[in-house]
Design a protein around this motif. Structure first.
Motif, mmCIF file in Angstrom:
data_model
loop_
_atom_site.group_PDB
_atom_site.id
_atom_site.type_symbol
_atom_site.label_atom_id
_atom_site.label_comp_id
_atom_site.label_asym_id
_atom_site.label_seq_id
_atom_site.Cartn_x
_atom_site.Cartn_y
_atom_site.Cartn_z
ATOM 1 N N GLU A 59 -3.226 16.072 60.359
ATOM 2 C CA GLU A 59 -1.806 15.967 60.033
ATOM 3 C C GLU A 59 -1.638 15.956 58.509
ATOM 4 O O GLU A 59 -2.571 15.623 57.770
ATOM 5 N N PRO A 60 -0.444 16.283 58.000
ATOM 6 C CA PRO A 60 -0.250 16.391 56.543
ATOM 7 C C PRO A 60 -0.551 15.101 55.767
ATOM 8 O O PRO A 60 -1.088 15.151 54.661
ATOM 9 N N LEU A 61 -0.271 13.937 56.342
ATOM 10 C CA LEU A 61 -0.472 12.686 55.611
ATOM 11 C C LEU A 61 -1.937 12.243 55.571
ATOM 12 O O LEU A 61 -2.264 11.254 54.925
ATOM 13 N N GLU A 62 -2.827 12.973 56.225
ATOM 14 C CA GLU A 62 -4.249 12.650 56.152
ATOM 15 C C GLU A 62 -4.892 13.180 54.867
ATOM 16 O O GLU A 62 -6.032 12.877 54.571
ATOM 17 N N ALA A 63 -4.142 13.950 54.117
ATOM 18 C CA ALA A 63 -4.670 14.486 52.856
ATOM 19 C C ALA A 63 -4.550 13.469 51.728
ATOM 20 O O ALA A 63 -5.135 13.665 50.660
ATOM 21 N N TYR A 64 -3.803 12.390 51.932
ATOM 22 C CA TYR A 64 -3.549 11.400 50.879
ATOM 23 C C TYR A 64 -4.227 10.072 51.215
ATOM 24 O O TYR A 64 -4.273 9.671 52.381
ATOM 25 N N PRO A 65 -4.715 9.362 50.204
ATOM 26 C CA PRO A 65 -5.235 8.007 50.465
ATOM 27 C C PRO A 65 -4.085 7.046 50.749
ATOM 28 O O PRO A 65 -2.942 7.291 50.350
ATOM 29 N N LEU A 66 -4.383 5.945 51.435
ATOM 30 C CA LEU A 66 -3.331 4.977 51.794
ATOM 31 C C LEU A 66 -2.647 4.383 50.577
ATOM 32 O O LEU A 66 -1.445 4.109 50.611
ATOM 33 N N ASP A 67 -3.386 4.182 49.483
ATOM 34 C CA ASP A 67 -2.763 3.560 48.316
ATOM 35 C C ASP A 67 -1.794 4.496 47.603
ATOM 36 O O ASP A 67 -1.052 4.074 46.726
ATOM 37 N N ALA A 68 -1.740 5.770 47.985
ATOM 38 C CA ALA A 68 -0.768 6.701 47.411
ATOM 39 C C ALA A 68 0.514 6.736 48.241
ATOM 40 O O ALA A 68 1.480 7.382 47.857
ATOM 41 N N MET A 69 0.527 6.030 49.372
ATOM 42 C CA MET A 69 1.692 6.020 50.268
ATOM 43 C C MET A 69 2.476 4.728 50.103
ATOM 44 O O MET A 69 1.899 3.682 49.815
ATOM 45 N N VAL A 70 3.779 4.838 50.296
ATOM 46 C CA VAL A 70 4.660 3.675 50.206
ATOM 47 C C VAL A 70 5.574 3.683 51.422
ATOM 48 O O VAL A 70 6.227 4.689 51.697
ATOM 49 N N MET A 71 5.603 2.557 52.150
ATOM 50 C CA MET A 71 6.555 2.423 53.253
ATOM 51 C C MET A 71 7.872 1.971 52.653
ATOM 52 O O MET A 71 7.937 0.943 51.980
ATOM 53 N N VAL A 72 8.928 2.765 52.880
ATOM 54 C CA VAL A 72 10.222 2.449 52.270
ATOM 55 C C VAL A 72 11.266 1.982 53.284
ATOM 56 O O VAL A 72 12.341 1.541 52.890
ATOM 57 N N GLY A 73 10.933 2.065 54.584
ATOM 58 C CA GLY A 73 11.895 1.595 55.576
ATOM 59 C C GLY A 73 11.412 1.866 56.986
ATOM 60 O O GLY A 73 10.358 2.456 57.197
ATOM 61 N N SER A 74 12.226 1.408 57.947
ATOM 62 C CA SER A 74 11.925 1.663 59.356
ATOM 63 C C SER A 74 13.235 1.801 60.108
ATOM 64 O O SER A 74 14.276 1.296 59.668
ATOM 65 N N LEU A 75 13.181 2.496 61.245
ATOM 66 C CA LEU A 75 14.375 2.681 62.070
ATOM 67 C C LEU A 75 13.942 2.923 63.505
ATOM 68 O O LEU A 75 12.758 3.106 63.786
ATOM 69 N N MET A 76 14.918 2.921 64.413
ATOM 70 C CA MET A 76 14.648 3.201 65.824
ATOM 71 C C MET A 76 15.172 4.608 66.111
ATOM 72 O O MET A 76 16.314 4.940 65.793
ATOM 73 N N LYS A 77 14.329 5.422 66.696
ATOM 74 C CA LYS A 77 14.711 6.802 67.002
ATOM 75 C C LYS A 77 14.331 7.071 68.457
ATOM 76 O O LYS A 77 13.147 7.081 68.790
ATOM 77 N N GLY A 78 15.308 7.225 69.308
ATOM 78 C CA GLY A 78 15.052 7.455 70.726
ATOM 79 C C GLY A 78 14.391 6.258 71.388
ATOM 80 O O GLY A 78 13.579 6.426 72.287
ATOM 81 N N GLY A 79 14.695 5.044 70.913
ATOM 82 C CA GLY A 79 14.132 3.829 71.472
ATOM 83 C C GLY A 79 12.708 3.546 70.997
ATOM 84 O O GLY A 79 12.082 2.599 71.457
#
Length: 179
Positions: A96-116
């Motif tokens: 998947e596209p996000l496997e090309a980046y290390p975890l420390d380069a990612m930032v969680m900015v929010g969460s939501l419910m989509k289709g339950g």
């Protein structure tokens, strides 16, 4: 007055007697020192070193890397090939596209419910991605197991010193924007 003088005279007599005894003791100690000779054991002769010929040259060296590798592989097979296969990463699946980046380069900015179903918003290189449980993140085969309001929990597979795959848990915390 005689009674007060008597103890003083007795003390003086004892002190003069001690002085003569002290010189006698000093003389006796000097005589004993002169008469006593130390008993020193001689140092034993060193043992003669006789070199031996190494006759095991044709056999495998006991501390070689080759022997260690063979032993580690044998132990891994005995530990159970079924459990080792369960912890191997899926190398044949499409990354998947996000496997090309290390975890420390990612930032969680929010969460939501989509289709339950809970979905996390992850920002990488000023791009926003929606991820849910089952998606993969990071360079250590990290699979998302849980998405909460404030974190994304994932299971990573890494190799230990013996080359075996080991599971570890990692989290991506919600980063609140500071003003």
């Amino acid at each position: 007055m005689n009674r007060k003088l008597l103890p003083v005279l007795l003390a003086a007599a004892f002190l003069s007697a001690c002085d003569s005894n002290e010189t006698e003791i000093q003389q006796w100690m000097a005589q004993e020192r002169a008469a006593t000779k130390p008993n020193i054991q001689p140092i034993p002769e060193p043992k003669k070193f006789s070199p031996q010929v190494y006759q095991q040259e044709a056999q495998m060296e006991p501390f070689s890397n080759q022997k260690l590798t063979v032993a580690l592989k044998r132990d891994a097979q005995q530990a159970g090939s079924a459990s080792a296969a369960l912890l191997a990463p899926e190398l044949s699946r499409r990354k998947e596209p996000l496997e090309a980046y290390p975890l420390d380069a990612m930032v969680m900015v929010g969460s939501l419910m989509k289709g339950g179903q809970p979905v996390a918003l992850v920002k990488v290189d000023n791009l926003l991605y929606q991820v849910k449980p089952g998606n993969y993140l990071g360079q250590n085969y990290g699979k998302i197991t849980k998405v909460a309001e404030s974190e994304v929990v994932l299971r990573e597979l890494v190799q230990d010193a013996a080359g075996e795959w080991v599971e570890r848990t990692a989290t991506l915390q919600l980063q609140e924007k500071s003003k």
